[in-house]
Design an enzyme around this catalytic site. Structure first.
Site, mmCIF file in Angstrom:
data_model
loop_
_atom_site.group_PDB
_atom_site.id
_atom_site.type_symbol
_atom_site.label_atom_id
_atom_site.label_comp_id
_atom_site.label_asym_id
_atom_site.label_seq_id
_atom_site.Cartn_x
_atom_site.Cartn_y
_atom_site.Cartn_z
ATOM 1 N N GLU A 47 6.836 4.372 -7.040
ATOM 2 C CA GLU A 47 6.272 4.048 -5.440
ATOM 3 C C GLU A 47 5.187 5.034 -5.170
ATOM 4 O O GLU A 47 4.372 4.779 -4.277
ATOM 5 C CB GLU A 47 7.624 4.221 -4.661
ATOM 6 C CG GLU A 47 8.746 3.363 -4.480
ATOM 7 C CD GLU A 47 9.967 3.826 -3.707
ATOM 8 O OE1 GLU A 47 9.647 4.590 -2.720
ATOM 9 O OE2 GLU A 47 11.088 3.627 -4.012
ATOM 10 N N ASP A 51 1.725 3.572 -3.929
ATOM 11 C CA ASP A 51 1.425 4.126 -2.314
ATOM 12 C C ASP A 51 -0.151 4.486 -2.536
ATOM 13 O O ASP A 51 -1.139 4.088 -1.885
ATOM 14 C CB ASP A 51 2.015 5.045 -1.865
ATOM 15 C CG ASP A 51 1.556 5.555 -0.529
ATOM 16 O OD1 ASP A 51 1.498 4.609 0.421
ATOM 17 O OD2 ASP A 51 1.261 6.875 -0.239
ATOM 18 N N ASP A 129 9.021 -0.041 -0.118
ATOM 19 C CA ASP A 129 9.363 0.667 -1.091
ATOM 20 C C ASP A 129 9.195 -0.218 -2.559
ATOM 21 O O ASP A 129 8.314 0.145 -3.540
ATOM 22 C CB ASP A 129 10.839 1.428 -1.404
ATOM 23 C CG ASP A 129 10.947 2.546 -0.386
ATOM 24 O OD1 ASP A 129 9.826 2.893 0.439
ATOM 25 O OD2 ASP A 129 12.075 3.050 -0.105
ATOM 26 N N GLU A 132 5.462 -1.045 -3.163
ATOM 27 C CA GLU A 132 4.584 -0.065 -3.469
ATOM 28 C C GLU A 132 5.117 0.013 -5.062
ATOM 29 O O GLU A 132 4.125 0.450 -5.855
ATOM 30 C CB GLU A 132 4.862 1.246 -2.603
ATOM 31 C CG GLU A 132 4.232 1.052 -1.283
ATOM 32 C CD GLU A 132 4.709 2.314 -0.487
ATOM 33 O OE1 GLU A 132 3.974 2.305 0.548
ATOM 34 O OE2 GLU A 132 5.465 3.053 -0.854
#
Length: 390
Positions: A47, A51, A129, A132
């Protein structure tokens, strides 16, 4: 949970095939599951990397769309504040979660008992989540090849039927002008075969366009998307549903600009139209226009300035020529203001809304299907009438 068949679906959906498929599997492993199964690792670090990769993609996308060099200076069509707002829209929790949810990825999560008890798989934060983590898994698998990451991010973001900052502008202006919320009308078509339906939709009983399958126009190969505002219809097309919706929103925003400026402009200020336009920009009635100046000389050697003014979502360039830069800017802006006050926006031709019968409904007789079609059409008319009454 993610099995071999589902892995193929996810890879097809994001348009990327993993060299190490275990990375994709890990992207779907929640911390609650890993805590109950010590031999596996969760997706939290993926994640984090996803991101960062997504942030880089969106920043570069805005740089390419809104920036250029002019007279050796780096200039941007958008201010820092506008860019910050656009970025927050592109990578908002709602945007990422909707993309992941629309693709049905939540069905394949590895969940611990606590997550299952709380039914978290459809929550916004969990789907964000997961989005990502999938991007992070791609970044690791391709060893941070940015072209690959860029392609996957573009594909995954197109899964969101509500994405794009144009959507935000259209909805805000519809509300402020008293039109309520715009009605979105995707161009729905019957898939050529059952296999073209997403696996988790195969056996759902559904009827009508609001739950139908978005498919490209067989004649053009492009997707169609429509927006209905105050009884007016604006249609867009594109290589994907996301691009088609943005095209429709651009046309809708042009209509909303016209409506708002006609209400605001009681009288055009012929003495200083630039100042009048700047006031509308400051009040956020319209976006900042883009000015492009060029200078050339006539046959007698006299300098002549040409100014092109463009405004996002307005399908027209306003051009003027004069002997001074100040004068040519005033003339070009005057043309822009006259365009909003003196012209009407043309509507798009509205397409026929199809009705689909999937699963058990497909077994109905032709007479029963026709009866349901009529009931569905009547329900749509009543719903549209109720919306207009609000």
């Amino acid at each position: 949970m993610l099995n071999a068949e589902n892995i193929d679906y996810v890879q097809s959906a994001i348009n990327y095939h993993f060299k190490n498929q275990q990375l994709l599997v890990q992207a779907f492993i929640r911390k609650s599951f890993a805590q109950e199964n010590p031999d596996v690792h969760d997706n939290e670090v993926l994640e984090f990397y996803g991101d960062e990769a997504l942030d880089l993609y969106v920043t570069k996308m805005m740089y390419k769309k809104f920036s250029k060099f002019s007279d050796d200076f780096f200039v941007s069509e958008k201010s820092e504040g506008e860019l910050t707002k656009l970025k927050s829209v592109y990578v908002s929790k709602r945007t990422l979660a909707q993309c992941s949810y629309n693709a049905g990825f939540y069905q394949y999560l590895f969940l611990g008992k606590s997550d299952i008890a709380n039914n978290v798989q459809k929550s916004q934060s969990v789907n964000e989540d997961l989005f990502e983590a999938i991007v992070g898994a791609v970044a690791v698998d391709c060893d941070w090849d940015f072209k690959t990451i860029e392609h996957v991010c573009e594909t995954m973001l197109s899964m969101d039927s509500m994405n794009s900052y144009l959507c935000v502008l259209v909805q805000e202006k519809c509300q402020s002008l008293g039109f309520g919320y715009p009605e979105y009308v995707p161009g729905i078509r019957q898939p050529r075969s059952l296999e073209e339906w997403r696996p988790h939709n195969w056996w759902e009983v559904r009827i009508g366009c609001q739950q139908g399958q978005i498919a490209p126009n067989p004649k053009t190969g492009l997707y169609d998307y429509g927006i209905r505002i105050a009884g007016k219809f604006f249609a867009g097309s594109g290589k994907g549903p996301f691009q088609a919706k943005m095209d429709a929103e651009s046309k809708a925003l042009n209509f909303l600009y016209h409506e708002e400026l006609k209400r605001k402009i009681k009288k055009i200020d012929y003495s200083n139209p630039v100042s009048q336009l700047h006031e509308f920009v400051q009040k956020e009635i319209i976006m900042e226009p883009i000015y492009d100046f060029t200078e050339y000389h006539d046959k007698d050697g006299n300098p002549i300035w040409r100014c092109n003014v463009t405004l996002e979502s307005v399908p027209k360039t306003f051009t003027a020529e004069a002997i001074s830069k100040k004068e040519v800017k005033q003339e070009a802006v005057l043309q822009l203001l006259k365009y909003f006050v003196e012209t009407e926006v043309e509507e798009s031709e509205e397409w026929e809304t199809p009705t689909f019968f999937v699963g058990e409904l497909s077994l109905l007789s032709d007479e029963e299907k026709e009866k349901l079609r009529k009931e569905f059409d009547e329900a749509k008319k009543q719903l549209r009438g109720n919306k207009n009454d609000i």
